[in-house]
Design an enzyme around this catalytic site. Sequence first.
Site, mmCIF file in Angstrom:
data_model
loop_
_atom_site.group_PDB
_atom_site.id
_atom_site.type_symbol
_atom_site.label_atom_id
_atom_site.label_comp_id
_atom_site.label_asym_id
_atom_site.label_seq_id
_atom_site.Cartn_x
_atom_site.Cartn_y
_atom_site.Cartn_z
ATOM 1 N N GLY A 48 0.836 -1.200 0.000
ATOM 2 C CA GLY A 48 0.000 0.000 0.000
ATOM 3 C C GLY A 48 0.864 1.240 0.000
ATOM 4 C CG LEU A 51 -2.133 10.479 2.308
ATOM 5 C CD1 LEU A 51 -3.224 11.322 2.935
ATOM 6 C CD2 LEU A 51 -0.878 11.308 2.096
ATOM 7 N NE ARG A 338 -16.941 13.230 8.666
ATOM 8 C CZ ARG A 338 -15.825 13.008 8.008
ATOM 9 N NH1 ARG A 338 -15.362 11.783 7.868
ATOM 10 N NH2 ARG A 338 -15.165 14.009 7.475
ATOM 11 C CG HIS A 409 -16.700 8.859 4.278
ATOM 12 N ND1 HIS A 409 -16.333 9.267 3.016
ATOM 13 C CD2 HIS A 409 -15.893 9.532 5.127
ATOM 14 C CE1 HIS A 409 -15.353 10.153 3.112
ATOM 15 N NE2 HIS A 409 -15.056 10.314 4.381
HETATM 16 C C1 LIG Z 1 -14.102 11.036 -0.781
HETATM 17 C C2 LIG Z 1 -13.284 10.973 0.467
HETATM 18 C C3 LIG Z 1 -12.871 12.133 1.094
HETATM 19 C C4 LIG Z 1 -12.129 12.080 2.269
HETATM 20 N N1 LIG Z 1 -11.724 13.254 2.858
HETATM 21 C C5 LIG Z 1 -10.983 13.193 3.992
HETATM 22 C C6 LIG Z 1 -10.541 14.397 4.602
HETATM 23 O O1 LIG Z 1 -10.801 15.500 4.131
HETATM 24 N N2 LIG Z 1 -9.805 14.300 5.730
HETATM 25 C C7 LIG Z 1 -9.487 13.098 6.292
HETATM 26 O O2 LIG Z 1 -8.806 13.082 7.310
HETATM 27 N N3 LIG Z 1 -9.871 11.949 5.704
HETATM 28 C C8 LIG Z 1 -10.619 11.964 4.579
HETATM 29 N N4 LIG Z 1 -11.026 10.789 3.998
HETATM 30 C C9 LIG Z 1 -10.517 9.510 4.520
HETATM 31 C C10 LIG Z 1 -9.081 9.275 4.042
HETATM 32 O O3 LIG Z 1 -8.942 9.738 2.723
HETATM 33 C C11 LIG Z 1 -8.663 7.819 4.084
HETATM 34 O O4 LIG Z 1 -9.024 7.250 5.304
HETATM 35 C C12 LIG Z 1 -7.145 7.703 3.935
HETATM 36 O O5 LIG Z 1 -6.714 8.416 2.813
HETATM 37 C C13 LIG Z 1 -6.709 6.261 3.848
HETATM 38 O O6 LIG Z 1 -5.329 6.244 3.591
HETATM 39 P P1 LIG Z 1 -4.526 4.889 3.599
HETATM 40 O O7 LIG Z 1 -3.131 5.214 3.236
HETATM 41 O O8 LIG Z 1 -4.756 4.171 4.882
HETATM 42 O O9 LIG Z 1 -5.216 3.986 2.466
HETATM 43 P P2 LIG Z 1 -5.419 4.224 0.881
HETATM 44 O O10 LIG Z 1 -5.196 5.602 0.455
HETATM 45 O O11 LIG Z 1 -6.741 3.591 0.581
HETATM 46 O O12 LIG Z 1 -4.272 3.375 0.229
HETATM 47 C C14 LIG Z 1 -4.337 1.977 0.169
HETATM 48 C C15 LIG Z 1 -3.148 1.464 -0.597
HETATM 49 O O13 LIG Z 1 -3.093 0.056 -0.460
HETATM 50 C C16 LIG Z 1 -2.949 -0.555 -1.728
HETATM 51 N N5 LIG Z 1 -3.550 -1.881 -1.613
HETATM 52 C C17 LIG Z 1 -4.735 -2.232 -1.043
HETATM 53 N N6 LIG Z 1 -4.895 -3.560 -1.081
HETATM 54 C C18 LIG Z 1 -3.800 -4.055 -1.700
HETATM 55 C C19 LIG Z 1 -3.385 -5.361 -2.030
HETATM 56 N N7 LIG Z 1 -4.104 -6.440 -1.732
HETATM 57 N N8 LIG Z 1 -2.205 -5.497 -2.679
HETATM 58 C C20 LIG Z 1 -1.435 -4.428 -2.992
HETATM 59 N N9 LIG Z 1 -1.780 -3.169 -2.670
HETATM 60 C C21 LIG Z 1 -2.951 -2.995 -2.037
HETATM 61 C C22 LIG Z 1 -3.601 0.382 -2.704
HETATM 62 O O14 LIG Z 1 -3.100 0.162 -3.979
HETATM 63 C C23 LIG Z 1 -3.188 1.735 -2.099
HETATM 64 O O15 LIG Z 1 -1.889 2.049 -2.524
HETATM 65 C C24 LIG Z 1 -11.790 10.833 2.834
HETATM 66 C C25 LIG Z 1 -12.221 9.659 2.221
HETATM 67 C C26 LIG Z 1 -12.979 9.733 1.066
HETATM 68 C C27 LIG Z 1 -13.502 8.457 0.474
#
Ligand SMILES: Cc1cc2nc3c(=O)[nH]c(=O)nc-3n(C[C@H](O)[C@H](O)[C@H](O)COP(=O)(O)OP(=O)(O)OC[C@H]3O[C@@H](n4cnc5c(N)ncnc54)[C@H](O)[C@@H]3O)c2cc1C
Length: 645
Positions: A48, A51, A338, A409
């Site tokens: 992954g 962020l 929310r 969400h």
């Molecule tokens: C429309 C929207 C708006 C939002 N706005 C906000 C906001 O303003 N403020 C806030 O704090 N939060 C917000 N959120 C929530 C926030 O964006 C997410 O919780 C956060 O970005 C998740 O980040 P992450 O790095 O954990 O996962 P993700 O960004 O989902 O990254 C997951 C990664 O894992 C990889 N991956 C997944 N499964 C596999 C697999 N089996 N094999 C290989 N790779 C895999 C994907 O390719 C990706 O690179 C929002 C969410 C949405 C949907």
Amino acid sequence: MDLYVEGDPVADATAPDGPIETRWDRRRFEAKLVNPANRRKMTVIVVGTGLAGGSAAATLAEQGYQVRTYCYQDSPRRAHSIAAQGGINAAKNYRNDGDSVHRLFYDTVKGGDFRSRESNVHRLAEVSVNIIDQCVAQGVPFAREYGGLLDTRSFGGAQVQRTFYARGQTGQQLLLGAYQALERQIGLGTVEMNARHEMLELIVVDGRARGIVVRDLVTGEITSEFADAVVLATGGYGNVFYLSTNAKGCNVTATWRAHRKGAYFANPCYTQIHPTCIPVSGDHQSKLTLMSESLRNDGRVWVPKAKGDRRGPKDIPEDERDYYLERIYPSFGNLVPRDIASRAAKNVCDEGRGVGPTGLGVYLDFADAIDRLGRKAIEAKYGNLFEMYERITGEDPYQVPMRIYPAVHYTMGGLWVDYDLQSTIPGLFVIGEANFSDHGANRLGASALMQGLADGYFVLPNTIANYLAAGPFAPVTASHPAAVEARRGVEDRIQRLLAVDGDRTVDSFHRELGQIMWEHCGMERSEAGLRKAIDEIRALREQFWQRVRVPGDGEGLNQSLEKAGRVADFFELAELMCVDALHREESCGGHFRAEHQTPDGEAQRDDERFAYVAAWEFADGDQPPVLHKEDLTFEYVHPTQRSYK
Ligand SMILES: Cc1cc2nc3c(=O)[nH]c(=O)nc-3n(C[C@H](O)[C@H](O)[C@H](O)COP(=O)(O)OP(=O)(O)OC[C@H]3O[C@@H](n4cnc5c(N)ncnc54)[C@H](O)[C@@H]3O)c2cc1C
């Protein structure tokens, strides 16, 4: 047969005690370190590159470890994180409006309805201030005031303005910052980036996570990859509901596969339903669109006072409108958290006062703000969101109020981790939305980005050293029996999916599963509904394995095959979510049980019986899952009936 059995309690053995503001420092001091010369000898796999994963991979590589990263998109820049709109919280108190680390900690524990760990949340609040400095140093273009200082705005569940933002594209700008840091390490040769690779299994050797099995999504090649530790940063599983605001690719496979290998899954039923999304418009839709919570800074939420009032919004005079959030929750008004805003919207629609063609909508009205501040000011703050709304609905929100309705969400549940972010499998760390850690039963807005980046830039790079200090571990090769077994499992599963050769598409199953989940495990849950859902999920899952049709083969790009594997895992997760929701005989945050509400319809917690994290262990065969409870104690923020009135 019972739906679950109860096992021994689970404890967070790495959580320090003592005064809360000293705990993170103490843990960092007491944890073991790895000297720079030894770091080069160790490899960490990060699955992954959103962020959480992008920031962790860049930081670990900067520290000197060899890092290998995987994502299923064609570039880390396409991670779901890019969709984040509204902002990121930090206790900087630039506004001098009474904010502090303690207040952010307090708001977050209360906002999570007293179902999160105090130590973790305090650490998050402390680290929040470093995140902003880090991102500014990277050049992330946060919004600034006229004088050049960083601007902030309000988000739900807080009475201070602590949310930093970059218009309605905060996630994108933060992700570009993390991506640049990652690219720098790729350029230096310390990170090996593997895009378009999907992790389909975890390899556990002698009780430790030592690798993963991945499928190259372009060539179909399956390989086993090894390391000294594995980090999952694979995001949330909101797409189990089919319709959600998440990117279409978001799925549970990586964490579910780890769960099947022994990692406990915590609080799977805690789902966040966001109050301000564009309402569903028909059964052709495959995705829903969020309208950022930041819009509630200036937008006022209302419905007609009279049931069944079909007049257009402009024809409804002021005294015939019900600004119900301002009426019911005068202290927080439109900026209640929310879970509260979503339930209130559902209630007014259930009363027959909803708006729009389906009656499942409420207004978010900017007329007052435009009068007060002028159209230009509103455009500057929310321009891209207004444009997105107009493109999707064909209505101009500068002229007519937006129509919004709650939608799935975010998932507060995820793999159980200790204070070090290590799962119940040694060597398997979980960060970002993929873990369950900091948000309790309801996440406050703008705190997912904060948590993902706290985990990636600051927490994991410190805590993982305590584990790696015992490394490097004995090398493992693809011929190790555990690796052979894991790989064979992946191959068999792919063959099984292809062999069904049935008559229904993967999407049709996913959509039906989503409907069951939304109806019975969505905004309101009841015992009867959850029992019904479990029966329906089991029946549908059986049908899936008899009737699913996956065209093509496994030898190259095959998106139906990818989806089929993910939906198969969603089926198993969905059942656990319902079991978790059924066993939790209380309402808290996003988990609202119809049987447990206060006389005025608010969530009724039962702290005597349920002040714990529910950590579920997978049981093989047809055995029911095992519940392990982690008791939550509150020394600093004492549980009370949450009030925003
Ligand atoms: C429309 C929207 C708006 C939002 N706005 C906000 C906001 O303003 N403020 C806030 O704090 N939060 C917000 N959120 C929530 C926030 O964006 C997410 O919780 C956060 O970005 C998740 O980040 P992450 O790095 O954990 O996962 P993700 O960004 O989902 O990254 C997951 C990664 O894992 C990889 N991956 C997944 N499964 C596999 C697999 N089996 N094999 C290989 N790779 C895999 C994907 O390719 C990706 O690179 C929002 C969410 C949405 C949907």
